[in-house]
Motif scaffolding. Structure first.
Motif, PDB file in Angstrom:
ATOM      1  N   GLY A   1      -8.872   6.587   0.893  1.00 37.27           N
ATOM      2  CA  GLY A   1      -9.703   5.656   0.143  1.00 37.27           C
ATOM      3  C   GLY A   1      -9.439   5.665  -1.340  1.00 37.27           C
TER       4      GLY A   1
ATOM      5  N   LEU B   1       0.825  -1.210   0.000  1.00 36.53           N
ATOM      6  CA  LEU B   1       0.000   0.000   0.000  1.00 36.53           C
ATOM      7  C   LEU B   1       0.858   1.259   0.000  1.00 36.53           C
TER       8      LEU B   1
ATOM      9  N   TRP C   1      -5.464   1.491  -3.150  1.00 33.06           N
ATOM     10  CA  TRP C   1      -5.894   0.210  -2.600  1.00 33.06           C
ATOM     11  C   TRP C   1      -4.811  -0.864  -2.740  1.00 33.06           C
TER      12      TRP C   1
ATOM     13  N   ALA D   1      -7.061   0.056   2.094  1.00 29.67           N
ATOM     14  CA  ALA D   1      -6.932   1.344   1.404  1.00 29.67           C
ATOM     15  C   ALA D   1      -6.235   2.336   2.321  1.00 29.67           C
TER      16      ALA D   1
END
Length: 417
Positions: free
Chosen positions: A242, A124, A245, A238
């Motif tokens: 947001g 991430l 992802w 996430a």
């Protein structure tokens, strides 16, 4: 169908791996030791904890002797060469999961803890191209139950991971707070500990008396800690916005607690027979694994035979077949000495059962050495108690750790790979 994407380390004929250096079990032990929890130790039943460690890859050793140049596991057909089964290393993915029983006062129920690696080396952070903030967002589905909104997952300084621990607590949050220690109350305030009985289902009575003559598979099948049914967990991470992802090209990660572990507390059915087989008195039975009688279509002892698999008679075929039975070529007794371990190794073809005898418990390790349909590769660790057995399938990797300084007695049976 398997999807293989591992490295195989070739070894020259006569060359022996050094299993004393960088053993993958050492890393696995470290991952267990580094795991932390939202509340104090007294809230958890540690012998019933189940760890699930997704892996991003692993390295296998190649065959020995004259087969040393055969590096494709699908055509490593020498059944008596065990070197080709052994693992050289494992590489942990960013996510880790733990489930088990948790207690608060006179209440007990299931919990699920999910964590994600912090730092710039996570998937991430790499995708975000920046340092992640003090929380992440999580889509989570446990079994058939999905949370309606994205969950906030705070950063946990103790573990250096983003951590969320969900309890199947059904009462009020204020009542739970009053039953927690200081560590648990702080985790509740920070959002690391969350009561979510709609997502983490519990409440069923799995005692022997409550299950008399029932098919346990039909009892509370959505229980988050069902004694024999697997628990499928679907998730995607996430960043706090947001917008970025960690998912599988738009699909969610699929994980599963699925170790087949059976014994006194985990069985298909339990009951009592009067004058068993024309004898005298009473016999109490537990059906552990069965393709017989009412369980004739369970498939528990069967397996799918892929084109590269040997069947029970040592043959290969061009098509996928089913074997409705478990072939047994050997039965062994073993003594695993104190602080010793059977190393992580894979089986391509056969099924095998490990049963602990005596009064000592071991740590059973089972996972997938190759990508399987419907779930990502993980290593699962559970306590294997005396009188319990674990069944592994073809395609599983496995090992057994004796964490005590006393001998561990083991009965094993199965078919050669």
């Amino acid at each position: 169908m398997f999807i293989l994407h591992d490295e195989v380390i070739p070894l020259r004929a006569g060359q022996k791996p050094d299993y004393r250096r960088d053993n993958p079990l050492t890393r696995l032990f470290g991952m267990i030791e580094q795991a932390s929890f939202a509340a104090g130790r007294e809230h958890y039943v540690f012998e019933d904890l189940q760890y699930l460690f997704p892996v991003s890859g692993m390295t296998l050793y190649g065959p020995a002797g004259n087969d040393s140049a055969i590096l494709d596991p699908l055509i490593q057909d020498n059944k008596t060469d065990f070197q080709k089964q052994n693992l050289q290393s494992i590489y942990a993915a960013d996510t880790q999961l733990i489930r088990g029983w948790v207690c608060a006062g006179d209440w007990s129920g299931p919990f699920l803890r999910v964590t994600y690696r912090a730092g710039l080396d996570s998937v991430l952070a790499h995708k975000a191209r920046s340092v992640l903030s003090d929380s992440l967002l999580l889509y989570l589905k446990v079994g058939a139950n999905a949370h309606g909104d994205l969950l906030r997952v705070p950063y946990d300084e103790r573990s250096g991971r983003y951590a969320l621990e969900l309890w199947g607590w059904t009462g009020s949050v204020d009542d739970l707070r009053g039953r927690l220690d200081a560590k648990g109350r702080d985790a509740l305030a920070q959002g690391e500990l969350v009561a979510d009985p709609a997502l983490i289902r519990g409440g069923a009575d799995f005692t022997r008396e409550a299950l008399d003559r029932q098919d346990v598979r039909t009892v509370a099948p959505d229980h988050a800690l069902h004694p024999i049914l697997p628990l499928h967990v679907e998730m995607a991470w996430a960043d706090a916005s947001g917008k970025v992802w960690d998912s599988l090209d738009g699909s969610n990660h699929q994980y599963e607690f699925n170790m087949k572990l059976r014994g006194w507390e985990s069985f298909l059915s339990v009951g009592t027979s009067v004058n068993p087989h024309g004898g005298m008195g009473f016999l109490e039975y537990r059906n552990l694994l069965s393709n017989y009688g009412s369980f004739g279509n369970s498939g528990e002892l069967g397996r799918t035979v892929e084109p590269w698999n040997f069947d029970a008679f040592g043959n290969k075929a061009a098509t996928v077949r089913q074997e409705p039975f478990m072939a047994v070529d050997y039965m062994d007794l073993h003594v695993l000495h104190g602080h010793a371990a059977i190393g992580l190794h894979r089986h391509r073809d056969n099924q095998e059962a490990f049963m602990v005898l005596g009064d000592r418990a071991g740590l059973m390790v089972i996972g997938d050495w190759a990508q399987m349909p419907g779930r990502e590769r993980c290593i699962e660790v559970r306590t294997l108690k005396p009188g319990h057995l674990a069944l592994l399938k073809g395609g599983n990797l496995h090992g057994l750790i004796n964490p005590s300084d006393q001998d561990l007695f083991l009965f094993m049976f199965g078919g050669y790979d």
